[in-house]
Every structure is written in C-alpha cells, then in structure tokens.
Motif scaffolding. Structure first.
Motif, PDB file in Angstrom:
ATOM      1  N   GLN A  48      -1.530   5.732  12.545  1.00 14.11           N
ATOM      2  CA  GLN A  48      -1.227   4.337  12.213  1.00 14.11           C
ATOM      3  C   GLN A  48      -2.399   3.731  11.479  1.00 14.11           C
ATOM      4  OE1 GLN A  48       0.247   1.474  14.936  1.00 14.11           O
ATOM      5  NE2 GLN A  48       1.448   2.991  16.096  1.00 14.11           N
ATOM      6  N   LEU A  49      -2.108   3.037  10.413  1.00 17.19           N
ATOM      7  CA  LEU A  49      -3.165   2.413   9.619  1.00 17.19           C
ATOM      8  C   LEU A  49      -2.940   0.903   9.601  1.00 17.19           C
ATOM      9  CD1 LEU A  49      -3.004   4.919   6.614  1.00 17.19           C
ATOM     10  CD2 LEU A  49      -4.651   4.953   8.498  1.00 17.19           C
ATOM     11  N   ARG A  50      -4.012   0.158   9.817  1.00 16.92           N
ATOM     12  CA  ARG A  50      -3.892  -1.310   9.786  1.00 16.92           C
ATOM     13  C   ARG A  50      -4.704  -1.857   8.606  1.00 16.92           C
ATOM     14  NH1 ARG A  50      -6.160  -5.555  12.571  1.00 16.92           N
ATOM     15  NH2 ARG A  50      -7.370  -4.245  13.967  1.00 16.92           N
ATOM     16  N   PHE A  51      -4.090  -2.777   7.890  1.00 18.68           N
ATOM     17  CA  PHE A  51      -4.718  -3.289   6.671  1.00 18.68           C
ATOM     18  C   PHE A  51      -5.102  -4.757   6.820  1.00 18.68           C
ATOM     19  CE2 PHE A  51      -2.235   0.382   5.550  1.00 18.68           C
ATOM     20  CZ  PHE A  51      -3.098   1.090   4.733  1.00 18.68           C
ATOM     21  N   SER A  52      -5.959  -5.218   5.913  1.00 18.35           N
ATOM     22  CA  SER A  52      -6.482  -6.589   5.997  1.00 18.35           C
ATOM     23  C   SER A  52      -5.411  -7.642   5.753  1.00 18.35           C
ATOM     24  CB  SER A  52      -7.628  -6.756   5.000  1.00 18.35           C
ATOM     25  OG  SER A  52      -7.185  -6.424   3.696  1.00 18.35           O
ATOM     26  N   ASP A  53      -4.267  -7.271   5.171  1.00 13.80           N
ATOM     27  CA  ASP A  53      -3.183  -8.243   4.984  1.00 13.80           C
ATOM     28  C   ASP A  53      -2.258  -8.263   6.202  1.00 13.80           C
ATOM     29  OD1 ASP A  53      -1.958  -5.816   4.734  1.00 13.80           O
ATOM     30  OD2 ASP A  53      -0.827  -6.317   2.921  1.00 13.80           O
ATOM     31  N   ASP A  54      -2.734  -7.681   7.321  1.00 14.74           N
ATOM     32  CA  ASP A  54      -2.000  -7.615   8.582  1.00 14.74           C
ATOM     33  C   ASP A  54      -0.830  -6.656   8.566  1.00 14.74           C
ATOM     34  OD1 ASP A  54      -3.576  -9.170  10.165  1.00 14.74           O
ATOM     35  OD2 ASP A  54      -2.557 -11.043   9.645  1.00 14.74           O
ATOM     36  N   SER A  55      -0.681  -5.903   7.509  1.00 13.87           N
ATOM     37  CA  SER A  55       0.393  -4.914   7.503  1.00 13.87           C
ATOM     38  C   SER A  55      -0.077  -3.645   8.213  1.00 13.87           C
ATOM     39  CB  SER A  55       0.836  -4.601   6.064  1.00 13.87           C
ATOM     40  OG  SER A  55      -0.188  -3.936   5.366  1.00 13.87           O
ATOM     41  N   ASN A  56       0.892  -2.966   8.810  1.00 13.20           N
ATOM     42  CA  ASN A  56       0.642  -1.697   9.478  1.00 13.20           C
ATOM     43  C   ASN A  56       1.511  -0.632   8.846  1.00 13.20           C
ATOM     44  OD1 ASN A  56      -1.068  -2.009  12.094  1.00 13.20           O
ATOM     45  ND2 ASN A  56       0.228  -3.833  11.972  1.00 13.20           N
ATOM     46  N   ILE A  57       0.957   0.541   8.689  1.00 11.86           N
ATOM     47  CA  ILE A  57       1.767   1.647   8.192  1.00 11.86           C
ATOM     48  C   ILE A  57       1.568   2.827   9.134  1.00 11.86           C
ATOM     49  CG2 ILE A  57       2.136   3.275   6.305  1.00 11.86           C
ATOM     50  CD1 ILE A  57       1.115   1.197   4.373  1.00 11.86           C
ATOM     51  N   GLU A  58       2.674   3.435   9.521  1.00 10.76           N
ATOM     52  CA  GLU A  58       2.561   4.667  10.300  1.00 10.76           C
ATOM     53  C   GLU A  58       2.979   5.813   9.402  1.00 10.76           C
ATOM     54  OE1 GLU A  58       4.256   4.642  14.170  1.00 10.76           O
ATOM     55  OE2 GLU A  58       3.969   6.798  14.443  1.00 10.76           O
ATOM     56  N   ILE A  59       2.111   6.795   9.295  1.00 14.76           N
ATOM     57  CA  ILE A  59       2.452   7.942   8.451  1.00 14.76           C
ATOM     58  C   ILE A  59       2.504   9.213   9.286  1.00 14.76           C
ATOM     59  CG2 ILE A  59       1.616   7.049   6.257  1.00 14.76           C
ATOM     60  CD1 ILE A  59      -0.949   8.732   6.728  1.00 14.76           C
ATOM     61  N   ALA A  60       3.361  10.118   8.847  1.00 14.38           N
ATOM     62  CA  ALA A  60       3.365  11.470   9.401  1.00 14.38           C
ATOM     63  C   ALA A  60       2.611  12.331   8.403  1.00 14.38           C
ATOM     64  CB  ALA A  60       4.790  11.953   9.560  1.00 14.38           C
ATOM     65  N   LEU A  61       1.639  13.072   8.878  1.00 13.96           N
ATOM     66  CA  LEU A  61       0.864  13.863   7.923  1.00 13.96           C
ATOM     67  C   LEU A  61       0.662  15.282   8.417  1.00 13.96           C
ATOM     68  CD1 LEU A  61      -2.750  12.285   7.930  1.00 13.96           C
ATOM     69  CD2 LEU A  61      -1.065  11.978   9.694  1.00 13.96           C
ATOM     70  N   PRO A  62       0.625  16.231   7.487  1.00 10.56           N
ATOM     71  CA  PRO A  62       0.505  17.632   7.883  1.00 10.56           C
ATOM     72  C   PRO A  62      -0.924  17.998   8.272  1.00 10.56           C
ATOM     73  CG  PRO A  62       0.584  17.465   5.500  1.00 10.56           C
ATOM     74  CD  PRO A  62       0.754  16.067   6.035  1.00 10.56           C
ATOM     75  N   ILE A  82       0.843  -1.208   0.000  1.00  8.77           N
ATOM     76  CA  ILE A  82       0.000   0.000   0.000  1.00  8.77           C
ATOM     77  C   ILE A  82       0.872   1.249   0.000  1.00  8.77           C
ATOM     78  CG2 ILE A  82      -1.760   1.301   1.276  1.00  8.77           C
ATOM     79  CD1 ILE A  82      -2.824  -1.325   0.186  1.00  8.77           C
ATOM     80  N   GLU A  83       0.541   2.180  -0.881  1.00  7.38           N
ATOM     81  CA  GLU A  83       1.231   3.470  -0.888  1.00  7.38           C
ATOM     82  C   GLU A  83       0.224   4.553  -0.530  1.00  7.38           C
ATOM     83  OE1 GLU A  83       3.062   3.896  -4.698  1.00  7.38           O
ATOM     84  OE2 GLU A  83       4.402   2.188  -4.349  1.00  7.38           O
ATOM     85  N   ILE A  84       0.719   5.581   0.127  1.00  6.64           N
ATOM     86  CA  ILE A  84      -0.185   6.629   0.597  1.00  6.64           C
ATOM     87  C   ILE A  84       0.279   7.976   0.067  1.00  6.64           C
ATOM     88  CG2 ILE A  84      -1.116   7.774   2.649  1.00  6.64           C
ATOM     89  CD1 ILE A  84      -0.584   5.008   4.068  1.00  6.64           C
ATOM     90  N   GLU A  85      -0.636   8.701  -0.530  1.00  2.00           N
ATOM     91  CA  GLU A  85      -0.307  10.007  -1.108  1.00  2.00           C
ATOM     92  C   GLU A  85      -1.219  11.083  -0.547  1.00  2.00           C
ATOM     93  OE1 GLU A  85      -0.776   9.761  -5.332  1.00  2.00           O
ATOM     94  OE2 GLU A  85       1.169   8.786  -5.636  1.00  2.00           O
ATOM     95  N   GLU A  86      -0.684  12.280  -0.488  1.00  2.00           N
ATOM     96  CA  GLU A  86      -1.464  13.485  -0.184  1.00  2.00           C
ATOM     97  C   GLU A  86      -2.310  13.364   1.078  1.00  2.00           C
ATOM     98  OE1 GLU A  86      -3.402  15.198  -3.650  1.00  2.00           O
ATOM     99  OE2 GLU A  86      -1.817  14.325  -4.887  1.00  2.00           O
ATOM    100  N   ALA A  87      -1.720  12.732   2.101  1.00  2.00           N
ATOM    101  CA  ALA A  87      -2.444  12.596   3.365  1.00  2.00           C
ATOM    102  C   ALA A  87      -2.388  13.906   4.146  1.00  2.00           C
ATOM    103  CB  ALA A  87      -1.828  11.469   4.188  1.00  2.00           C
ATOM    104  N   TYR A  88      -3.479  14.265   4.787  1.00  2.00           N
ATOM    105  CA  TYR A  88      -3.493  15.430   5.682  1.00  2.00           C
ATOM    106  C   TYR A  88      -4.638  15.296   6.675  1.00  2.00           C
ATOM    107  CZ  TYR A  88      -7.431  17.401   2.998  1.00  2.00           C
ATOM    108  OH  TYR A  88      -8.637  17.599   2.391  1.00  2.00           O
ATOM    109  N   VAL A  89      -4.497  16.024   7.777  1.00  2.00           N
ATOM    110  CA  VAL A  89      -5.558  16.121   8.775  1.00  2.00           C
ATOM    111  C   VAL A  89      -6.095  17.546   8.721  1.00  2.00           C
ATOM    112  CG1 VAL A  89      -6.094  15.988  11.237  1.00  2.00           C
ATOM    113  CG2 VAL A  89      -4.448  14.424  10.262  1.00  2.00           C
ATOM    114  N   ARG A  90      -7.393  17.676   8.860  1.00  2.00           N
ATOM    115  CA  ARG A  90      -8.010  19.006   8.802  1.00  2.00           C
ATOM    116  C   ARG A  90      -7.757  19.783  10.094  1.00  2.00           C
ATOM    117  NH1 ARG A  90     -12.861  20.757  10.404  1.00  2.00           N
ATOM    118  NH2 ARG A  90     -13.728  18.693  10.752  1.00  2.00           N
ATOM    119  N   ALA A  91      -7.249  21.013   9.938  1.00  4.01           N
ATOM    120  CA  ALA A  91      -7.047  21.903  11.087  1.00  4.01           C
ATOM    121  C   ALA A  91      -8.396  22.274  11.689  1.00  4.01           C
ATOM    122  CB  ALA A  91      -6.320  23.174  10.637  1.00  4.01           C
ATOM    123  N   VAL A  92      -8.453  22.355  13.024  1.00  8.83           N
ATOM    124  CA  VAL A  92      -9.715  22.694  13.693  1.00  8.83           C
ATOM    125  C   VAL A  92      -9.468  23.747  14.771  1.00  8.83           C
ATOM    126  CG1 VAL A  92     -10.930  20.530  13.281  1.00  8.83           C
ATOM    127  CG2 VAL A  92      -9.422  20.716  15.251  1.00  8.83           C
TER     128      VAL A  92
END
Lengths: 196, 153
Positions: free
Chosen positions: B123-137, B24-34
C-alpha cells in the motif's frame, strides 16, 4: 628551429605522454598485480576459518558489503553468481567467490552462509571481529563505516564502497569492477585471470 | 510459469482499475527475492504523476513486513550510503524512479520468505491523501534490472 616550432613539438610530446599515461591508467594489463593493495587474510565462515591462501591456484572474486544492503550488494552477488553459472564446468572449479560482511553484529555466520549460497551454491560468506575486518578493508583499499539511523527500524546502516575485487591464482589483487558491470564482463575478466 | 504470468496480468488489470481514481500511475513494480533467513528486502518501481501538481509518496505498508520505510541509497565518491527519507517527490507531469542503487521502499522485518515468481501487495500513501494498493511480483535483483523490452511475451 623557431621558438614557436619548439613550443609546438613540446606540446605534442606532452600530449602523447599524457595519452600513454591515461591509457595505462584505464587499461591496466589484467595480469599485472596492484602491488600496493590486496594480500592474504583469514576470516570466519560457518564451516570454520577461511584464508585467501586456501584458494591458491584459483581465481577469486571478492565483494565487501552487508546483508541489510538493499540493492548494490545483492546486485553484485547476483552478477557474480550469473558469471559463475556461465563458466564451463572445468573453469568453475577454479574460481571462488567470497562475500565479506562488514556488519558482524547482524550478519551471523549461518546467515552469511545461507545468504551467499542464495546467489551461487559455491559462494562463501565471511566475517570477523572489527579489528580484523578493518585490516582487510584497508588492504583492499575499500571503505566502510557504521551510521546510526535514528528514526529507522534498521537502527543503523553501513556505508560501504562497492567493488568486485579480482584476485589471480597467485593471490594477487589485479583489479576491480563496479556493481554496474555486466555478468559477461565479469566472466571475461575471470577467464583472463584463469588464462594468465 | 504460465499461471503466474496470468496472475500477474490479472493483478495488473486490478491495479489499473484502482489507479483510475489517482493521478499517480505505477509501472514495473517488483520486490527483490531474498533467501529465507533474510530479514529485509526492497521494492522498486516507477511512479508517474499525471497531474499538474507535485505529489509525494509519503508512506508505504507491505503485507509481508513489520515495518516499511522510504529510503534512498546515495553513491558519494564510490561509497554507498543508505538513508531514510520522509518522502519521494513525483514532479507534476513527471516521474520518480525507484531502482537499485537509489530510491527504494525498504521492507524491514519480513514475516515470510519471498520467492521469485510469487506475488505480494504493497500500500502506498501519497501527499494528496490518495492511497494505492498494488500487487507486485517477487523478482531476482538481476531480472528486475533488465530493461522492460527484454521480457519475452
């Protein structure tokens, strides 16, 4: 005239009438009020009661939603905030943005004030008891309903219609825009309201 | 500004290294400022599945929230309906778009304010048991909506 020719002319006339009708439906004159919808209301803000008639002489942009809304509410308020920032100073003073929460249980007046100001310092956050909100929602042809979310920490969501309502300086509802509109389009519509 | 951009660049490098093990690849991830008093927010991103099998995002955990859920927001005849969902399917050799007005990762019970320009982790967990931790702005909802090409470098 042959029957075929009469039929042809009738068809052309019907087509023209339909096109004129569609054009009127999709491009309403911006100054013409939607006579059956809109109207005055009085709701609560952190600074006390606020009525639509308080803003007579100003254009008003109104959005109905709730602060737990993940995307379309903040997006709509951000579009509104951006449009307000782009207005020349003398015009900005003649425009009022209002955010009405249909989730008074979670959205306190203080929270609504802070939430609205986050998008633009002049935005006012409003809510009221259910009966009053139901009345305003009905007046503006909007919709909301509480939906339980059994397995979610949110406990419930509020399904709601999502429109930026455009109200002219006479207090008449003249149209609305979706949350996918650009700030530039909203800016133009606000300027039309001010120039009428 | 320049420093935060550098940080963003570094974290992108860091996450690509982590991603090397996952299909799995992750692009353009962000969290909305509140605003500071807001109890929840949402994260958006594009999930790309480079494998030949469907893989689902099945859970997420954010650094800044008590609870993190997978949600969708459906527009049905002009009415927005937010619903919790069990998984977000990323089709084989395909992608899933999490964006405003649709699929999102919902962060509930924020333990800090999220100000534009900051970085946070998820942290994201996927159905293939893989985990990915991303840093997002943390981004404003408007700048998050801008097409990628709009950002000047």
């Amino acid at each position: 005239m042959t029957p075929i020719r009469i039929l042809l002319i009738t068809c052309i006339l019907a087509l023209v009438a339909t096109l004129v009708f569609i054009r009127q439906q999709t491009e309403p004159n911006s100054s013409a009020p939607l006579s059956t919808q809109g109207g005055d209301f009085t709701l609560n803000s952190a600074e006390g009661p606020v009525s639509l008639r308080d803003f007579r002489g100003q254009a008003v942009v109104l959005y109905i939603g709730y602060t737990y809304c993940p995307d379309v509410c903040p997006l709509s308020l951000a579009i509104l905030g951006q449009a307000l920032k782009q207005l020349p100073e003398e015009d900005a003073a003649r425009v009022q943005g209002l955010f009405i929460s249909v989730d008074p249980e979670r959205d306190s007046l203080e929270h609504l004030r802070d939430y609205a100001r986050f998008f633009h310092p002049s935005l006012i956050g409003l809510t009221a008891d259910k009966a009053t909100l139901d009345q305003v929602v009905q007046q503006y042809g909007a919709f909301y309903r509480r939906v339980e979310m059994r397995d979610s920490a949110m406990e419930y969501a509020v399904d709601h219609s999502s429109r930026l309502y455009l109200i002219n300086p006479k207090g008449e509802l003249v149209g609305s825009l979706s949350h996918s509109s650009s700030p530039d389009l909203l800016l133009r519509r606000i300027q039309e309201l001010l120039n009428d | 500004m320049r420093f935060s951009r550098m940080l963003a660049g570094l974290s992108l490098l860091a996450s690509s290294t982590l991603l090397a093990q996952s299909p799995i690849e992750i692009e353009e991830a962000y969290v909305r400022a509140v605003p500071p008093t807001q109890a929840n927010t949402a994260a958006f991103m594009r999930l790309i599945n480079t494998s030949d099998q469907d893989i689902s995002l099945v859970a997420a955990q954010a650094e800044v929230s008590a609870v993190t859920e997978l949600h969708t927001h459906l527009e049905v005849e002009g009415v927005m309906q937010m619903r919790q969902i069990d998984q977000i399917i990323i089709p084989a050799q395909g992608q899933a778009e999490l964006r405003p007005g649709g699929l999102h990762v919902m962060l509930i019970g924020l333990n800090k304010a999220l100000t534009e320009g900051e970085m946070t982790s998820l942290q994201l967990r996927f159905s293939d048991d893989s985990n990915i931790e991303i840093a997002l702005p943390v981004k404003s909802v408007m700048s998050g909506m801008m097409p990628h090409g709009h950002h000047k470098h």
